[in-house]
Design a protein around this motif. Structure first.
Motif, PDB file in Angstrom:
ATOM      1  N   PRO B 127     -92.570 157.877 -55.661  1.00 34.86           N
ATOM      2  CA  PRO B 127     -92.243 159.216 -55.145  1.00 34.86           C
ATOM      3  C   PRO B 127     -90.908 159.267 -54.410  1.00 34.86           C
ATOM      4  O   PRO B 127     -90.427 158.255 -53.894  1.00 34.86           O
ATOM      5  CB  PRO B 127     -93.400 159.526 -54.190  1.00 34.86           C
ATOM      6  N   VAL B 128     -90.343 160.469 -54.369  1.00 36.25           N
ATOM      7  CA  VAL B 128     -89.062 160.711 -53.711  1.00 36.25           C
ATOM      8  C   VAL B 128     -89.319 161.442 -52.391  1.00 36.25           C
ATOM      9  O   VAL B 128     -90.132 162.355 -52.335  1.00 36.25           O
ATOM     10  CB  VAL B 128     -88.158 161.565 -54.632  1.00 36.25           C
ATOM     11  N   THR B 129     -88.636 161.046 -51.336  1.00 37.29           N
ATOM     12  CA  THR B 129     -88.811 161.682 -50.027  1.00 37.29           C
ATOM     13  C   THR B 129     -88.011 162.983 -49.948  1.00 37.29           C
ATOM     14  O   THR B 129     -87.226 163.298 -50.841  1.00 37.29           O
ATOM     15  CB  THR B 129     -88.303 160.765 -48.896  1.00 37.29           C
ATOM     16  N   ASP B 130     -88.191 163.715 -48.854  1.00 35.05           N
ATOM     17  CA  ASP B 130     -87.473 164.986 -48.669  1.00 35.05           C
ATOM     18  C   ASP B 130     -85.956 164.809 -48.651  1.00 35.05           C
ATOM     19  O   ASP B 130     -85.207 165.705 -49.025  1.00 35.05           O
ATOM     20  CB  ASP B 130     -87.909 165.673 -47.366  1.00 35.05           C
ATOM     21  N   SER B 131     -85.506 163.640 -48.202  1.00 38.70           N
ATOM     22  CA  SER B 131     -84.062 163.408 -48.166  1.00 38.70           C
ATOM     23  C   SER B 131     -83.539 162.922 -49.517  1.00 38.70           C
ATOM     24  O   SER B 131     -82.337 162.714 -49.686  1.00 38.70           O
ATOM     25  CB  SER B 131     -83.726 162.375 -47.082  1.00 38.70           C
ATOM     26  N   GLY B 132     -84.464 162.762 -50.491  1.00 39.39           N
ATOM     27  CA  GLY B 132     -84.035 162.340 -51.819  1.00 39.39           C
ATOM     28  C   GLY B 132     -83.892 160.842 -51.959  1.00 39.39           C
ATOM     29  O   GLY B 132     -83.008 160.356 -52.664  1.00 39.39           O
ATOM     30  N   GLU B 133     -84.773 160.113 -51.268  1.00 38.36           N
ATOM     31  CA  GLU B 133     -84.729 158.644 -51.359  1.00 38.36           C
ATOM     32  C   GLU B 133     -86.090 158.108 -51.802  1.00 38.36           C
ATOM     33  O   GLU B 133     -87.074 158.826 -51.799  1.00 38.36           O
ATOM     34  CB  GLU B 133     -84.394 158.054 -49.982  1.00 38.36           C
ATOM     35  N   ILE B 134     -86.111 156.832 -52.136  1.00 32.99           N
ATOM     36  CA  ILE B 134     -87.413 156.194 -52.312  1.00 32.99           C
ATOM     37  C   ILE B 134     -87.605 155.230 -51.156  1.00 32.99           C
ATOM     38  O   ILE B 134     -86.632 154.708 -50.589  1.00 32.99           O
ATOM     39  CB  ILE B 134     -87.549 155.465 -53.665  1.00 32.99           C
ATOM     40  N   GLU B 135     -88.866 155.027 -50.779  1.00 33.65           N
ATOM     41  CA  GLU B 135     -89.155 154.111 -49.676  1.00 33.65           C
ATOM     42  C   GLU B 135     -89.518 152.756 -50.253  1.00 33.65           C
ATOM     43  O   GLU B 135     -90.387 152.649 -51.124  1.00 33.65           O
ATOM     44  CB  GLU B 135     -90.293 154.687 -48.820  1.00 33.65           C
ATOM     45  N   LEU B 136     -88.844 151.726 -49.751  1.00 29.41           N
ATOM     46  CA  LEU B 136     -89.011 150.391 -50.324  1.00 29.41           C
ATOM     47  C   LEU B 136     -90.441 149.879 -50.214  1.00 29.41           C
ATOM     48  O   LEU B 136     -90.932 149.227 -51.136  1.00 29.41           O
ATOM     49  CB  LEU B 136     -88.049 149.404 -49.643  1.00 29.41           C
ATOM     50  N   ASP B 137     -91.123 150.187 -49.083  1.00 34.88           N
ATOM     51  CA  ASP B 137     -92.496 149.664 -48.967  1.00 34.88           C
ATOM     52  C   ASP B 137     -93.430 150.350 -49.966  1.00 34.88           C
ATOM     53  O   ASP B 137     -94.332 149.718 -50.512  1.00 34.88           O
ATOM     54  CB  ASP B 137     -93.018 149.779 -47.519  1.00 34.88           C
ATOM     55  N   VAL B 138     -93.182 151.645 -50.222  1.00 32.33           N
ATOM     56  CA  VAL B 138     -93.991 152.344 -51.236  1.00 32.33           C
ATOM     57  C   VAL B 138     -93.705 151.741 -52.611  1.00 32.33           C
ATOM     58  O   VAL B 138     -94.627 151.450 -53.391  1.00 32.33           O
ATOM     59  CB  VAL B 138     -93.673 153.862 -51.239  1.00 32.33           C
ATOM     60  N   TYR B 139     -92.423 151.529 -52.865  1.00 30.45           N
ATOM     61  CA  TYR B 139     -92.020 150.912 -54.139  1.00 30.45           C
ATOM     62  C   TYR B 139     -92.683 149.548 -54.304  1.00 30.45           C
ATOM     63  O   TYR B 139     -93.296 149.257 -55.346  1.00 30.45           O
ATOM     64  CB  TYR B 139     -90.489 150.788 -54.173  1.00 30.45           C
ATOM     65  N   ALA B 140     -92.607 148.729 -53.259  1.00 31.57           N
ATOM     66  CA  ALA B 140     -93.162 147.371 -53.332  1.00 31.57           C
ATOM     67  C   ALA B 140     -94.666 147.413 -53.597  1.00 31.57           C
ATOM     68  O   ALA B 140     -95.188 146.602 -54.368  1.00 31.57           O
ATOM     69  CB  ALA B 140     -92.864 146.617 -52.032  1.00 31.57           C
ATOM     70  N   SER B 141     -95.326 148.404 -52.982  1.00 29.21           N
ATOM     71  CA  SER B 141     -96.790 148.476 -53.136  1.00 29.21           C
ATOM     72  C   SER B 141     -97.187 148.880 -54.558  1.00 29.21           C
ATOM     73  O   SER B 141     -98.329 148.722 -54.962  1.00 29.21           O
ATOM     74  CB  SER B 141     -97.373 149.472 -52.133  1.00 29.21           C
ATOM     75  N   MET B 142     -96.234 149.418 -55.312  1.00 27.16           N
ATOM     76  CA  MET B 142     -96.550 149.852 -56.680  1.00 27.16           C
ATOM     77  C   MET B 142     -96.274 148.773 -57.721  1.00 27.16           C
ATOM     78  O   MET B 142     -96.584 148.941 -58.899  1.00 27.16           O
ATOM     79  CB  MET B 142     -95.781 151.132 -57.013  1.00 27.16           C
ATOM     80  N   LEU B 143     -95.658 147.665 -57.284  1.00 21.65           N
ATOM     81  CA  LEU B 143     -95.427 146.537 -58.190  1.00 21.65           C
ATOM     82  C   LEU B 143     -96.708 145.715 -58.264  1.00 21.65           C
ATOM     83  O   LEU B 143     -97.349 145.465 -57.247  1.00 21.65           O
ATOM     84  CB  LEU B 143     -94.287 145.653 -57.665  1.00 21.65           C
ATOM     85  N   SER B 144     -97.070 145.295 -59.464  1.00 17.55           N
ATOM     86  CA  SER B 144     -98.267 144.456 -59.588  1.00 17.55           C
ATOM     87  C   SER B 144     -98.149 143.582 -60.828  1.00 17.55           C
ATOM     88  O   SER B 144     -97.162 143.673 -61.561  1.00 17.55           O
ATOM     89  CB  SER B 144     -99.517 145.328 -59.694  1.00 17.55           C
ATOM     90  N   GLU B 145     -99.177 142.790 -61.070  1.00 20.10           N
ATOM     91  CA  GLU B 145     -99.137 141.918 -62.262  1.00 20.10           C
ATOM     92  C   GLU B 145     -99.154 142.757 -63.541  1.00 20.10           C
ATOM     93  O   GLU B 145     -98.816 142.272 -64.611  1.00 20.10           O
ATOM     94  CB  GLU B 145    -100.273 140.883 -62.235  1.00 20.10           C
ATOM     95  N   LYS B 146     -99.520 144.048 -63.405  1.00 18.78           N
ATOM     96  CA  LYS B 146     -99.522 144.925 -64.590  1.00 18.78           C
ATOM     97  C   LYS B 146     -98.112 145.456 -64.892  1.00 18.78           C
ATOM     98  O   LYS B 146     -97.853 145.928 -65.998  1.00 18.78           O
ATOM     99  CB  LYS B 146    -100.443 146.124 -64.339  1.00 18.78           C
ATOM    100  N   THR B 147     -97.224 145.404 -63.902  1.00 18.42           N
ATOM    101  CA  THR B 147     -95.888 145.980 -64.106  1.00 18.42           C
ATOM    102  C   THR B 147     -95.101 145.132 -65.111  1.00 18.42           C
ATOM    103  O   THR B 147     -94.859 143.957 -64.868  1.00 18.42           O
ATOM    104  CB  THR B 147     -95.115 146.046 -62.774  1.00 18.42           C
TER     105      THR B 147
END
Lengths: 138, 388
Positions: B127-147
């Motif tokens: 997801p993109v934040t209101d300022s138009g960025e992605i949050e690294l911890d959210v990004y990291a949490s979406m990485l998995s062995e399925k990625t």
């Protein structure tokens, strides 16, 4: 007035404008003053999708005349719609279907009806003529 | 344009071209034109040398490990389609996840949807934040062995956000996940070193960086390219063809079927030389200066709202004027000789995230100056009084 008489009248009106600013100022005013389309017609079925702006168009028969209402989310598009409605509204269906729409070009707004402009106006003209064709076949 | 001095503020769509690039095209067709890698005659060798010299220049410009890792394509879109098709067919299986961000251009969404449909892979979106960025911890949490792959934009075309790609790649690599970066809006505006980034794939277009249209680069690590089947079949990409079996040429030619865009390659080299003569650090410094200048001036206008307010941005100002449709504003700016882009910028999901039909986007190139931005802000103010 016939479709061509109205077109000639619009061309004459636009002839008075000194520059594009006055011309667009007038179109914007027309857009702001376009009678509202009945809210029930602002739906998917009456929507003409353009990439840049959306247009809604609705047509009805009143005796032997076609009545149009329309709207857009962009006011310049809406102003040009107001001109198109002035030309086609309250005309006979067959006359609409066979009309040669030359005033847009003559008043220097051709670019707004370009297929690449993607503002829904070109599709709207097609749709108005289609209504004319369909209703004249009744 | 339209009888007014022109302020060209749409370089994110396509840049203007310097004299040197036009001369290179002209010179190629007048004095070097022949097919490459074919003829025994001298002219064909001259054309081949010019073509391959461009590949070396690109390699050095982005610091690729070898020329074998520089594939000539038609542009960013084709580069991503090539990887989606060839890498995807090889490495995606049912349930594999392709991780993209919410600010991708349609070019970095649709190719993945197509290959996902064929392989049973699924698309996941950071997801993109209101300022138009992605949050690294959210990004990291979406990485998995399925990625199976991360495909992300380096610099957002609609917002200007410069994504934290170094960290994104590092986090993905910790789990052995390869990363493709869409660099179409990055390479023209900053120094990009693909080895320092450790990107697995990096894609960009010539026409946004002073070069010709219809030409682009796919950088890929050799270890991946070697394992990927050809994308298109035809001449050039083969070693030997019989009706029973065809063996393929080596890298990079395996991915370059048919007569390539030779003049495009030659003109691309001229564009890179031009940028290098200025220096990418200088390009970035100047564009940052203009970005700050323009942003400040625009924000002083009553009722303006910027989309994309990340602290780290490239030369893109995406905005809306309260109560004004972007199409109306763009139309009037055009009449005042100001070229901006209006609409969704091929990022419909991103516009939906902000709940808007589109924005007006002014984007910068090295040839812009403060006067262009003055013209823009004066134009916006004038249009606002007409439209409101």
């Amino acid at each position: 007035m016939t479709i061509n008489e109205i077109q000639d009248e619009i061309i004459e009106e636009f002839g008075f404008f000194e520059d594009w600013m006055e011309k667009y100022g007038y179109i914007i005013d027309l857009g702001k003053n376009l009678p509202l389309i009945d809210a029930q017609y602002k739906d998917e079925e009456h929507q003409i999708k353009g990439c840049q702006s959306q247009v809604w168009l609705q047509a009805d028969m009143e005796e032997d005349r076609v009545r149009f209402t329309a709207d857009s989310d962009a006011v310049i598009t809406k102003g040009i719609i107001a001109l198109l409605i002035r030309v086609f509204d309250n005309q006979k269906a067959a006359d609409i279907a066979h009309a040669d729409l030359y005033f847009i070009d003559k008043i220097g707004l051709k670019e707004h009806l370009s297929p690449t402009r993607s503002n829904g106006l070109l599709s709207m003209v097609k749709q108005m003529k289609y209504y004319g064709l369909a209703l004249s076949a009744r | 344009m339209n009888g007014k001095p022109m302020a060209f503020l749409d370089s994110a769509a396509s840049s203007q071209k310097p004299e040197q690039v036009l001369e290179a095209l002209d010179h190629y067709y007048r004095t070097q034109n022949a097919n490459v890698h074919r003829g025994v005659y001298a002219l064909s060798q001259i054309a081949t040398d010019a073509f391959e010299s461009s590949r070396r220049t690109v390699q050095q410009f982005i610091n690729a490990g070898s020329e074998r890792e520089v594939i000539f394509v038609r542009g960013t879109t084709e580069g991503i389609n090539l990887v989606a098709s060839s890498f995807g067919r090889t490495f995606f299986k049912a349930g594999s996840e392709i991780l993209i961000t919410g600010m991708e251009h349609h070019s970095n969404i649709v190719p993945w949807q197509l290959i996902a449909e064929q392989t049973g892979a699924v698309l996941k979106v950071v997801p993109v934040t209101d300022s138009g960025e992605i949050e690294l911890d959210v990004y990291a949490s979406m990485l998995s062995e399925k990625t199976a792959l991360v495909a992300a934009v380096h610099v957002s075309n609609a917002l200007g956000t410069v994504n934290p790609v170094e960290a994104m790649i590092r986090l993905a690599h910790e789990q052995d996940i390869p990363v493709l970066l869409d660099g179409a809006q990055a390479v023209p505006h900053m120094k990009v070193d693909v080895q320092a980034l450790d990107a697995d794939f990096y894609v960009f277009s010539a026409h946004k960086m002073l070069g010709p249209t219809g030409f682009g680069i796919l950088y890929g690590k050799e270890k991946w390219l070697d394992k990927m089947p050809p994308y298109h079949g035809g001449g050039e990409m083969i070693k030997e063809v019989t009706f029973e079996k065809t063996t393929f040429n080596e890298l990079p030619f395996k991915f370059e079927a048919g007569t390539p865009d030779i003049s495009g390659a030659v003109a691309m080299e001229a564009a890179i030389r031009y940028l290098e003569a200025i220096g990418m650090d200088q390009v970035m410094r100047r564009e940052q200066e203009l970005l700050e200048y323009g942003t400040e001036k625009l924000l002083a206008i009553d009722g303006i709202r910027m989309y994309g307010t990340a602290p780290h941005k490239a030369g893109v100002m995406s905005f809306l004027l309260e109560g004004v449709h972007p199409f109306d504003l763009g139309t009037l700016l055009d009449k005042m000789g100001i070229a901006v882009r209006t609409g969704h910028h091929c990022t419909q999901p991103l516009m939906a995230r902000f709940g808007i039909p589109g924005t007006v986007r002014a984007s910068l190139g090295i040839y812009n100056n403060e006067a262009d931005l003055d013209q823009l802000t004066e134009g916006v103010i004038r249009a606002a009084t007409m439209l409101r």
